[in-house]
Write an enzyme that holds these catalytic residues in place. Structure first.
Site, mmCIF file in Angstrom:
data_model
loop_
_atom_site.group_PDB
_atom_site.id
_atom_site.type_symbol
_atom_site.label_atom_id
_atom_site.label_comp_id
_atom_site.label_asym_id
_atom_site.label_seq_id
_atom_site.Cartn_x
_atom_site.Cartn_y
_atom_site.Cartn_z
ATOM 1 N N LEU A 8 -2.945 -5.576 7.152
ATOM 2 C CA LEU A 8 -4.235 -6.311 7.424
ATOM 3 C C LEU A 8 -3.872 -7.885 7.327
ATOM 4 O O LEU A 8 -4.404 -8.560 7.747
ATOM 5 C CB LEU A 8 -4.649 -6.505 6.194
ATOM 6 C CG LEU A 8 -5.910 -4.941 5.815
ATOM 7 C CD1 LEU A 8 -6.429 -5.136 3.881
ATOM 8 C CD2 LEU A 8 -6.565 -4.792 6.547
ATOM 9 N N LYS A 45 -9.565 -3.233 -4.300
ATOM 10 C CA LYS A 45 -10.988 -1.898 -4.705
ATOM 11 C C LYS A 45 -11.239 -1.420 -5.070
ATOM 12 O O LYS A 45 -12.144 -0.706 -5.711
ATOM 13 C CB LYS A 45 -9.866 -0.773 -3.289
ATOM 14 C CG LYS A 45 -9.488 -1.716 -1.997
ATOM 15 C CD LYS A 45 -9.660 0.081 -1.050
ATOM 16 C CE LYS A 45 -8.290 0.251 -0.823
ATOM 17 N NZ LYS A 45 -8.072 1.048 0.366
ATOM 18 N N GLU A 55 -2.173 3.245 -2.032
ATOM 19 C CA GLU A 55 -3.269 3.326 -3.313
ATOM 20 C C GLU A 55 -4.809 3.907 -2.297
ATOM 21 O O GLU A 55 -5.535 4.734 -3.606
ATOM 22 C CB GLU A 55 -4.389 1.841 -3.182
ATOM 23 C CG GLU A 55 -3.206 0.216 -3.503
ATOM 24 C CD GLU A 55 -4.440 -0.737 -3.252
ATOM 25 O OE1 GLU A 55 -4.921 -1.118 -3.196
ATOM 26 O OE2 GLU A 55 -3.229 -1.797 -2.785
ATOM 27 N N HIS A 99 -5.908 7.981 -5.520
ATOM 28 C CA HIS A 99 -6.877 8.638 -5.719
ATOM 29 C C HIS A 99 -6.945 10.246 -5.291
ATOM 30 O O HIS A 99 -7.579 10.755 -5.910
ATOM 31 C CB HIS A 99 -7.823 7.751 -5.160
ATOM 32 C CG HIS A 99 -8.525 6.493 -5.508
ATOM 33 N ND1 HIS A 99 -9.367 6.114 -5.904
ATOM 34 C CD2 HIS A 99 -7.465 5.585 -4.372
ATOM 35 C CE1 HIS A 99 -9.697 4.983 -6.353
ATOM 36 N NE2 HIS A 99 -8.595 4.579 -4.832
HETATM 37 P P1 NAD Z 1 0.520 -3.680 3.589
HETATM 38 O O1 NAD Z 1 1.488 -2.341 2.385
HETATM 39 O O2 NAD Z 1 0.821 -3.671 5.325
HETATM 40 O O3 NAD Z 1 1.247 -5.334 3.008
HETATM 41 C C1 NAD Z 1 1.432 -5.919 2.461
HETATM 42 C C2 NAD Z 1 2.603 -6.903 2.249
HETATM 43 O O4 NAD Z 1 1.861 -8.305 0.485
HETATM 44 C C3 NAD Z 1 4.246 -7.137 2.820
HETATM 45 O O5 NAD Z 1 3.879 -7.950 4.028
HETATM 46 C C4 NAD Z 1 4.415 -7.870 1.657
HETATM 47 O O6 NAD Z 1 5.499 -7.901 1.823
HETATM 48 C C5 NAD Z 1 3.559 -7.914 1.316
HETATM 49 N N1 NAD Z 1 4.070 -8.129 -0.747
HETATM 50 C C6 NAD Z 1 4.410 -7.326 -1.474
HETATM 51 N N2 NAD Z 1 4.583 -8.216 -2.396
HETATM 52 C C7 NAD Z 1 4.236 -8.774 -2.336
HETATM 53 C C8 NAD Z 1 4.824 -10.666 -3.406
HETATM 54 N N3 NAD Z 1 4.950 -9.863 -4.656
HETATM 55 N N4 NAD Z 1 4.711 -11.682 -2.822
HETATM 56 C C9 NAD Z 1 4.158 -11.789 -1.865
HETATM 57 N N5 NAD Z 1 3.698 -11.487 -0.707
HETATM 58 C C10 NAD Z 1 4.442 -9.584 -1.014
HETATM 59 O O7 NAD Z 1 -0.769 -3.800 2.618
HETATM 60 P P2 NAD Z 1 -1.888 -3.955 3.534
HETATM 61 O O8 NAD Z 1 -2.630 -2.307 4.050
HETATM 62 O O9 NAD Z 1 -1.867 -4.451 4.532
HETATM 63 O O10 NAD Z 1 -3.044 -3.589 2.630
HETATM 64 C C11 NAD Z 1 -3.065 -4.907 1.646
HETATM 65 C C12 NAD Z 1 -4.470 -5.060 0.261
HETATM 66 O O11 NAD Z 1 -5.497 -4.560 1.266
HETATM 67 C C13 NAD Z 1 -4.427 -3.500 -0.413
HETATM 68 O O12 NAD Z 1 -4.546 -3.624 -1.512
HETATM 69 C C14 NAD Z 1 -5.284 -2.311 0.376
HETATM 70 O O13 NAD Z 1 -5.917 -1.628 -0.733
HETATM 71 C C15 NAD Z 1 -6.750 -3.488 0.690
HETATM 72 N N6 NAD Z 1 -7.514 -2.830 1.609
HETATM 73 C C16 NAD Z 1 -8.577 -2.748 0.770
HETATM 74 C C17 NAD Z 1 -9.825 -2.617 1.764
HETATM 75 C C18 NAD Z 1 -11.277 -2.838 1.548
HETATM 76 O O14 NAD Z 1 -11.719 -2.235 2.178
HETATM 77 N N7 NAD Z 1 -11.708 -3.410 0.639
HETATM 78 C C19 NAD Z 1 -9.452 -2.132 2.641
HETATM 79 C C20 NAD Z 1 -8.221 -1.843 3.306
HETATM 80 C C21 NAD Z 1 -7.342 -1.787 2.211
#
Ligand code: NAD
Length: 332
Positions: free
Chosen positions: A20, A125, A195, A199
Site C-alpha cells: 500500500l 481494519k 491480517e 480471520h
Molecule cells: P506490507 O506488509 O506490504 O508493508 C508493511 C510496511 O510497513 C513495510 O514497508 C514495513 O517495512 C513497514 N513497517 C513495519 N513495521 C514498521 C515500523 N515499526 N516502523 C516503520 N515501518 C514499519 O503491508 P500492506 O499489505 O501494504 O498493508 C498495510 C496495512 O493496510 C495493513 O495493516 C492492512 O491491514 C491495511 N489494509 C487496509 C485495507 C482497508 O481497506 N482498510 C485494505 C488493505 C490493507
C-alpha cells in the site's frame, strides 16, 4: 459552513512502504495539491522537502530499505520517531501493518508524545483496533492531532457509502459488505494477507503474525491461493454505530481474496437495506468497478480523507474521526 480550501501543496508522508505504501507514492506522483516528502519503513526513513521520486525510493526499498535512498535516506531502528522529530510534515498516511493488534494505537501514542501537530490517516481494519484509538480521543485532541481512522476501502470507502445511502431510509435494517480482492502474489501485501489469515477459523492475530513466509505460502498452497472469509471482526460496524446509522450488530463483512490472480474473484459491494418513511423495504447497492484494485480503493480514499483532515486541522478541529462521519475531499 464554508469549506476551507487547501491552497498550497500539502507536504505529506507515508509510513510503511510495502504494497500500500508504494501504491500511495505512485498515486501522489501526478497530484498538484499534495507533495510526497517523507517515507519510513522498518529499517529507516527518507525525507526531501522538494518531493521524493517513487521509482528511486522503490529501488532503494528493494535493496533493503528506503534508508538506502541517496542522499535522502537515513538508517534507523526507530524510523518513525526519528523522522517525526527531525522534519516538518503536515500529514501522514499510516500504511503500516497492525501487527500486533495494538501497533497502530502505539504509533498514535508515539505521535502524541512527540509533540507533533498534524493529520494522521489510517486504513485500520479491526473493530478492536479502532476501539483502542477511541480511548486516545482526549489525548489526540489535547496534542493538536487530527486523526482519521478506518479510511481505506473497507472500512473506508464502503462504510462512507453506506452512511450516505442510509439517508433514504427511516430505519436501517442491515449493511452487508462483500469484498473481492485479486492480487498477483501475496508477498506484495504481506501484512494485508497475514491480517486476513488472522480471520480464518483456527487462527488469530498472534498466530498469523508468528507465521513465517514459508508457512503462509504453505497455507495458501492448501487453499489454492484463496482466502474466503465471513462474519469478520471489521470496524465498519463500530464506525456506522458511532455515526448514528445503525447498531453494530446490523453490519456484516465478508469476502474472498485470491492471492494468485489480479482479477477480482467477485465484485466488491455494499448493500444497505432499510425502510423508507412510506414503509417500503428497499436495498441500495454500491458496487466498485472490477478494474479498480485494492490499492486504488484503499490509497485513493486515504488521501481524500487526509485532505479533509487538513481542512479540519486548519480550522482547529482535532481529535479522532472516522471515515463514516467525514466526507473525503478529492485530491487534485
Ligand atoms: P506490507 O506488509 O506490504 O508493508 C508493511 C510496511 O510497513 C513495510 O514497508 C514495513 O517495512 C513497514 N513497517 C513495519 N513495521 C514498521 C515500523 N515499526 N516502523 C516503520 N515501518 C514499519 O503491508 P500492506 O499489505 O501494504 O498493508 C498495510 C496495512 O493496510 C495493513 O495493516 C492492512 O491491514 C491495511 N489494509 C487496509 C485495507 C482497508 O481497506 N482498510 C485494505 C488493505 C490493507
Amino acid at each position: 459552513m464554508i469549506i476551507d480550501k487547501v491552497n498550497n501543496p500539502i507536504q505529506v508522508g507515508v509510513l510503511g512502504f510495502g504494497g500500500l505504501g508504494q501504491a500511495a507514492a505512485r498515486i501522489l506522483a501526478p497530484k498538484g495539491e499534495m507533495t510526497w516528502v517523507a517515507v519510513a519503513d522498518r529499517k529507516g526513513y527518507a525525507y526531501n522537502g522538494s518531493g521524493l521520486n517513487p521509482d528511486a525510493v522503490i529501488k532503494a526499498y528493494n535493496q533493503g530499505s528506503v534508508a538506502y535512498l541517496e542522499p535522502d535516506g537515513v538508517l534507523s531502528n526507530k524510523s518513525i520517531q526519528d523522522l517525526v522529530e527531525n522534519h516538518t510534515v503536515e500529514g501522514y498516511f499510516l500504511a503500516l501493518p497492525n501487527l500486533p493488534n495494538t501497533f497502530m494505537a502505539d504509533v498514535a501514542r508515539q505521535f502524541i508524545k512527540s509533540g507533533w501537530k498534524g493529520v494522521l490517516v489510517d486504513a485500520l481494519k479491526r473493530t478492536s483496533a479502532v476501539e483502542q484509538l477511541l480511548e486516545l480521543q482526549t489525548d489526540l485532541q489535547a496534542a493538536g492531532i487530527t486523526y482519521l481512522t478506518g479510511c481505506g476501502a473497507t472500512p473506508g470507502l464502503l462504510t462512507a457509502a453506506a452512511a450516505v445511502a442510509a439517508q433514504s431510509y427511516g430505519q436501517i435494517h442491515s449493511v452487508k459488505i462483500t469484498f473481492g480482492v485479486g492480487i498477483a502474489n501475496w508477498e506484495a501485501y504481506r501484512a494485508t494477507i497475514r491480517e486476513d489469515i488472522a480471520h480464518m477459523p483456527e487462527y488469530d492475530v498472534e498466530t498469523a503474525r508468528a507465521m513465517s513466509d514459508e508457512e503462509v505460502s504453505a497455507l495458501l498452497d492448501k487453499t489454492n491461493g484463496i482466502i474466503a472469509l465471513e462474519n469478520m471482526e471489521h470496524a465498519d460496524d463500530i464506525m456506522l454505530e458511532l455515526a448514528g446509522i445503525c447498531d453494530r450488530d446490523r453490519v456484516t463483512v465478508g469476502g474472498v481474496v485470491d492471492t494468485r490472480n489480479p482479477k477480482k474473484p467477485l465484485s466488491t459491494n455494499v448493500k444497505i437495506t432499510g425502510r423508507t418513511f412510506e414503509g417500503k423495504i428497499s436495498i441500495h447497492t454500491f458496487t466498485l468497478g472490477d478494474e479498480t484494485s485494492m490499492a486504488a480503493n484503499v490509497c485513493g480514499p486515504a488521501f481524500g480523507y487526509l485532505k479533509a483532515g487538513i481542512a479540519l486541522q486548519r480550522r482547529g478541529m482535532t481529535g479522532l474521526f472516522t471515515a463514516a462521519e467525514i466526507m473525503p475531499q478529492f485530491v487534485k
